[in-house]
Design an enzyme around this catalytic site. Structure first.
Site, PDB file in Angstrom:
ATOM      1  N   LYS A  22       2.566  -7.650  -9.647  1.00 35.81           N
ATOM      2  CA  LYS A  22       2.039  -7.702 -11.008  1.00 35.81           C
ATOM      3  C   LYS A  22       2.733  -6.674 -11.900  1.00 35.81           C
ATOM      4  O   LYS A  22       3.234  -6.996 -12.986  1.00 35.81           O
ATOM      5  CB  LYS A  22       0.533  -7.431 -11.004  1.00 35.81           C
ATOM      6  CG  LYS A  22      -0.081  -7.273 -12.396  1.00 35.81           C
ATOM      7  CD  LYS A  22      -1.554  -6.925 -12.342  1.00 35.81           C
ATOM      8  CE  LYS A  22      -1.787  -5.439 -12.232  1.00 35.81           C
ATOM      9  NZ  LYS A  22      -1.958  -4.769 -13.518  1.00 35.81           N
ATOM     10  N   ASN A  23       2.769  -5.416 -11.443  1.00 36.79           N
ATOM     11  CA  ASN A  23       3.314  -4.361 -12.287  1.00 36.79           C
ATOM     12  C   ASN A  23       4.804  -4.532 -12.537  1.00 36.79           C
ATOM     13  O   ASN A  23       5.316  -4.143 -13.593  1.00 36.79           O
ATOM     14  CB  ASN A  23       3.029  -2.988 -11.668  1.00 36.79           C
ATOM     15  CG  ASN A  23       1.556  -2.617 -11.736  1.00 36.79           C
ATOM     16  OD1 ASN A  23       0.811  -3.170 -12.546  1.00 36.79           O
ATOM     17  ND2 ASN A  23       1.125  -1.706 -10.887  1.00 36.79           N
ATOM     18  N   ARG A  94      -2.736  -2.509 -20.779  1.00 36.87           N
ATOM     19  CA  ARG A  94      -1.926  -1.347 -21.089  1.00 36.87           C
ATOM     20  C   ARG A  94      -0.433  -1.640 -21.083  1.00 36.87           C
ATOM     21  O   ARG A  94       0.334  -1.052 -21.857  1.00 36.87           O
ATOM     22  CB  ARG A  94      -2.254  -0.234 -20.082  1.00 36.87           C
ATOM     23  CG  ARG A  94      -1.510   1.038 -20.353  1.00 36.87           C
ATOM     24  CD  ARG A  94      -1.944   2.157 -19.448  1.00 36.87           C
ATOM     25  NE  ARG A  94      -1.101   3.315 -19.674  1.00 36.87           N
ATOM     26  CZ  ARG A  94      -1.199   4.105 -20.715  1.00 36.87           C
ATOM     27  NH1 ARG A  94      -2.090   3.865 -21.638  1.00 36.87           N
ATOM     28  NH2 ARG A  94      -0.393   5.135 -20.862  1.00 36.87           N
ATOM     29  N   CYS A 118      -7.640  -0.899 -17.900  1.00 37.35           N
ATOM     30  CA  CYS A 118      -8.761  -0.415 -17.107  1.00 37.35           C
ATOM     31  C   CYS A 118      -9.242   0.946 -17.603  1.00 37.35           C
ATOM     32  O   CYS A 118      -8.435   1.780 -18.023  1.00 37.35           O
ATOM     33  CB  CYS A 118      -8.352  -0.282 -15.632  1.00 37.35           C
ATOM     34  SG  CYS A 118      -8.250  -1.856 -14.759  1.00 37.35           S
ATOM     35  N   ARG A 123      -4.883   8.153 -20.067  1.00 47.78           N
ATOM     36  CA  ARG A 123      -3.551   7.549 -19.927  1.00 47.78           C
ATOM     37  C   ARG A 123      -2.852   7.424 -21.285  1.00 47.78           C
ATOM     38  O   ARG A 123      -2.541   6.322 -21.743  1.00 47.78           O
ATOM     39  CB  ARG A 123      -3.653   6.174 -19.254  1.00 47.78           C
ATOM     40  CG  ARG A 123      -4.327   6.260 -17.898  1.00 47.78           C
ATOM     41  CD  ARG A 123      -3.936   5.125 -17.001  1.00 47.78           C
ATOM     42  NE  ARG A 123      -4.454   3.845 -17.425  1.00 47.78           N
ATOM     43  CZ  ARG A 123      -4.204   2.695 -16.808  1.00 47.78           C
ATOM     44  NH1 ARG A 123      -3.420   2.678 -15.766  1.00 47.78           N
ATOM     45  NH2 ARG A 123      -4.727   1.572 -17.233  1.00 47.78           N
ATOM     46  N   PRO A 124      -2.590   8.537 -21.972  1.00 37.96           N
ATOM     47  CA  PRO A 124      -1.967   8.454 -23.290  1.00 37.96           C
ATOM     48  C   PRO A 124      -0.539   7.934 -23.204  1.00 37.96           C
ATOM     49  O   PRO A 124       0.093   7.980 -22.149  1.00 37.96           O
ATOM     50  CB  PRO A 124      -1.995   9.903 -23.779  1.00 37.96           C
ATOM     51  CG  PRO A 124      -2.010  10.716 -22.522  1.00 37.96           C
ATOM     52  CD  PRO A 124      -2.806   9.919 -21.534  1.00 37.96           C
ATOM     53  N   VAL A 125      -0.038   7.448 -24.339  1.00 39.16           N
ATOM     54  CA  VAL A 125       1.328   6.899 -24.384  1.00 39.16           C
ATOM     55  C   VAL A 125       2.289   7.890 -25.007  1.00 39.16           C
ATOM     56  O   VAL A 125       3.380   7.512 -25.433  1.00 39.16           O
ATOM     57  CB  VAL A 125       1.363   5.562 -25.150  1.00 39.16           C
ATOM     58  CG1 VAL A 125       0.518   4.521 -24.452  1.00 39.16           C
ATOM     59  CG2 VAL A 125       0.906   5.745 -26.591  1.00 39.16           C
ATOM     60  N   ASP A 126       1.915   9.166 -25.071  1.00 42.31           N
ATOM     61  CA  ASP A 126       2.765  10.131 -25.759  1.00 42.31           C
ATOM     62  C   ASP A 126       4.141  10.262 -25.119  1.00 42.31           C
ATOM     63  O   ASP A 126       5.140  10.489 -25.823  1.00 42.31           O
ATOM     64  CB  ASP A 126       2.080  11.493 -25.846  1.00 42.31           C
ATOM     65  CG  ASP A 126       1.692  12.053 -24.485  1.00 42.31           C
ATOM     66  OD1 ASP A 126       1.207  11.275 -23.651  1.00 42.31           O
ATOM     67  OD2 ASP A 126       1.882  13.260 -24.261  1.00 42.31           O
ATOM     68  N   ASP A 308      -3.111   3.421  -6.832  1.00 47.03           N
ATOM     69  CA  ASP A 308      -3.677   2.077  -6.891  1.00 47.03           C
ATOM     70  C   ASP A 308      -4.209   1.594  -5.535  1.00 47.03           C
ATOM     71  O   ASP A 308      -4.734   0.487  -5.439  1.00 47.03           O
ATOM     72  CB  ASP A 308      -2.643   1.079  -7.421  1.00 47.03           C
ATOM     73  CG  ASP A 308      -2.547   1.108  -8.931  1.00 47.03           C
ATOM     74  OD1 ASP A 308      -3.403   1.743  -9.577  1.00 47.03           O
ATOM     75  OD2 ASP A 308      -1.613   0.488  -9.481  1.00 47.03           O
ATOM     76  N   ILE A 330      -3.403  11.524  -9.980  1.00 49.76           N
ATOM     77  CA  ILE A 330      -2.701  10.763 -11.004  1.00 49.76           C
ATOM     78  C   ILE A 330      -3.585  10.522 -12.219  1.00 49.76           C
ATOM     79  O   ILE A 330      -3.200  10.818 -13.356  1.00 49.76           O
ATOM     80  CB  ILE A 330      -2.199   9.411 -10.441  1.00 49.76           C
ATOM     81  CG1 ILE A 330      -1.391   9.640  -9.162  1.00 49.76           C
ATOM     82  CG2 ILE A 330      -1.363   8.683 -11.485  1.00 49.76           C
ATOM     83  CD1 ILE A 330      -0.146  10.466  -9.323  1.00 49.76           C
ATOM     84  N   ARG A 400      -7.163  -9.895 -12.820  1.00 47.46           N
ATOM     85  CA  ARG A 400      -6.011  -9.302 -13.480  1.00 47.46           C
ATOM     86  C   ARG A 400      -4.909  -8.955 -12.481  1.00 47.46           C
ATOM     87  O   ARG A 400      -3.737  -8.870 -12.855  1.00 47.46           O
ATOM     88  CB  ARG A 400      -6.417  -8.037 -14.243  1.00 47.46           C
ATOM     89  CG  ARG A 400      -7.306  -8.275 -15.453  1.00 47.46           C
ATOM     90  CD  ARG A 400      -7.566  -6.982 -16.200  1.00 47.46           C
ATOM     91  NE  ARG A 400      -6.319  -6.285 -16.461  1.00 47.46           N
ATOM     92  CZ  ARG A 400      -6.127  -4.985 -16.261  1.00 47.46           C
ATOM     93  NH1 ARG A 400      -7.110  -4.233 -15.810  1.00 47.46           N
ATOM     94  NH2 ARG A 400      -4.948  -4.445 -16.522  1.00 47.46           N
TER      95      ARG A 400
END
Length: 422
Positions: A22-23, A94, A118, A123-126, A308, A330, A400
């Site tokens: 999936k990822n 995400r 989720c 989990r910022p996108v910075d 995961d 994580i 998902r």
């Protein structure tokens, strides 16, 4: 809203085919935005997240066709007519942020909503944004959207991540393929999904070296071409189904599995008393003798123990002999499955990023609720080993990331069914 009903207590025997990752697929699909020529992905998983990414790409003007019962995705971005990734799609997943780098690299502008997914922490996108800024992107956050532009095109640069981020590595890697000059990504993620993306991009004409190490070097090119690429095996689905015979007893062969994808995980299984054997067709897994041994687990970026698989491993350790400690390094807030497992009789004590699990001889079936993707399947695993009936509700999370769980486990003798609610 669907539920999964499990009547536990029986050993599992048989084989389970492992799908494409999936990822990996969610990363490969946005790569079509880098080229006007077609990209074909084989071994694609059939999941709701893949459908969400399909909708997102189509909203941008890309063409996406699902062939061979969904196992093949034919993508083409020859006629992009929209550069805004809308909140109503992006909020569902995400991985949607991964369209930002490719659109910016190809056309010099993009507007992308901040993503969802989720609820397992901030989990910022910075890191994504700082990496793209290093390549010369001009970014502005406004009304929940990232407004990005690069009027003169992106330019190669050194990008140093303060900590490992898979998504940020992927976004910068894709963007750098069309940047002018050389880009060096330091402290890059090393996951198999990164390696798979680099191999696909190289087929498209990108010049990339060092994937799978901490330093990736990309020499920008003027254009990328089309390609056909098989999606790598899903190591998280693989690890999940390896736990099925571990928690129930029996022997299951995971078809398509490769030990190098799950080496750190397999090492912990060995310590717990689980046999993992590489065969010509995949990985054969069985429990050696009696109860599982307690083991301590700490999640780490690849090649360490995958975050995961933490929830699923906790389900196994709930019935281990002794006390185990799981440390989540994580994501914060990723022990939400613990209270649900405790409803089934598990003994778990959570303090911050640590969970202490004292094994019990047998879990007991109960109604439980899935809180996120991996938590949902951990409850199913627990239900397989529990006395009586377990009902897992809110399994839309499950769809998902896992295709046809009830069919795959049922084929090995599990008493499991999906109940569709009106």
């Amino acid at each position: 809203m669907d539920s999964i009903v499990i009547r536990g207590g029986g050993a599992l025997n048989g084989e389970i085919p492992i799908a494409g990752a999936k990822n990996a697929c969610l990363t490969l699909m946005p790569a079509t935005l880098l080229s006007e020529e077609p990209l074909t992905l084989t071994n694609a998983p059939r999941l709701s997240d893949i459908r969400t990414m399909t909708s997102l790409l189509q909203s941008l003007g890309a063409e996406v066709s699902s062939l061979q019962d969904g196992r093949v995705l034919a993508l083409s971005s020859h006629g992009l007519d929209n550069h805004t990734a809308d909140y109503n799609i992006v909020r569902k997943m995400r991985a949607s942020i991964l369209v930002l780098g490719p659109m910016l690299a190809r056309d010099g502008h993009a507007i992308v909503s901040l993503p969802g997914g989720c609820a397992i922490g901030a989990r910022p996108v910075d890191l994504h944004l700082k990496g793209l800024e290093a390549l010369g992107a001009e970014l502005e956050l406004k009304d929940g959207y990232v407004h990005a532009k690069a009027p003169g095109g992106l330019k190669g640069a050194e990008v140093v991540f303060p900590f490992v981020s898979v998504g940020a590595t992927e976004n910068v890697l894709m963007a750098a393929t069309l940047a002018k000059g050389t880009t060096i990504i330091r402290n890059a993620a090393r996951e198999p999904e990164i390696v798979d993306l680099a191999r696909c991009l190289r087929k498209m004409g990108a010049q990339i070296e060092g994937e799978g190490t901490e330093t990736i070097t990309i020499e920008g090119v003027d254009r990328l071409c089309g390609a056909t690429h098989p999606v790598v095996t899903d190591r998280i689905e693989l690890g999940t189904y390896m736990l099925a015979p571990a928690i129930t007893g029996g022997t299951v062969e995971c078809i398509g599995g490769r030990l190098e994808l799950v080496a750190a995980f397999a090492e912990k299984l060995d310590q717990a008393g689980i046999s993992v054997e590489q065969t010509e067709r995949g990985l054969k897994v069985s429990r050696r003798n009696g109860r599982v041994n307690a083991v301590d687990v700490m999640t780490e970026p690849f090649p360490g123990f995958p975050t995961d698989l933490q929830a699923q491993m906790m389900a196994l350790l709930c019935t281990a002999e002794g006390t185990s400690v799981l440390e989540e390094k994580i994501f914060e807030n990723r022990f939400m499955h613990a209270p649900e497992l405790m409803r089934m009789g598990a003994r778990i004590d959570v303090h911050g990023g640590h969970a202490t699990v004292t094994g019990v001889e047998r879990l007991k079936g109960a109604p439980v609720m899935a809180t996120d993707l991996r938590a949902s399947v951990s409850l199913i695993l627990a239900g397989l080993a529990a006395e009586g009936e377990t009902v897992v509700s809110r399994v839309y999370h499950l769809d998902r990331g896992y295709e046809r769980v009830e069919d795959k486990l049922g084929a090995c003798g599990a008493h499991i069914e999906r109940v569709r609610e009106e």
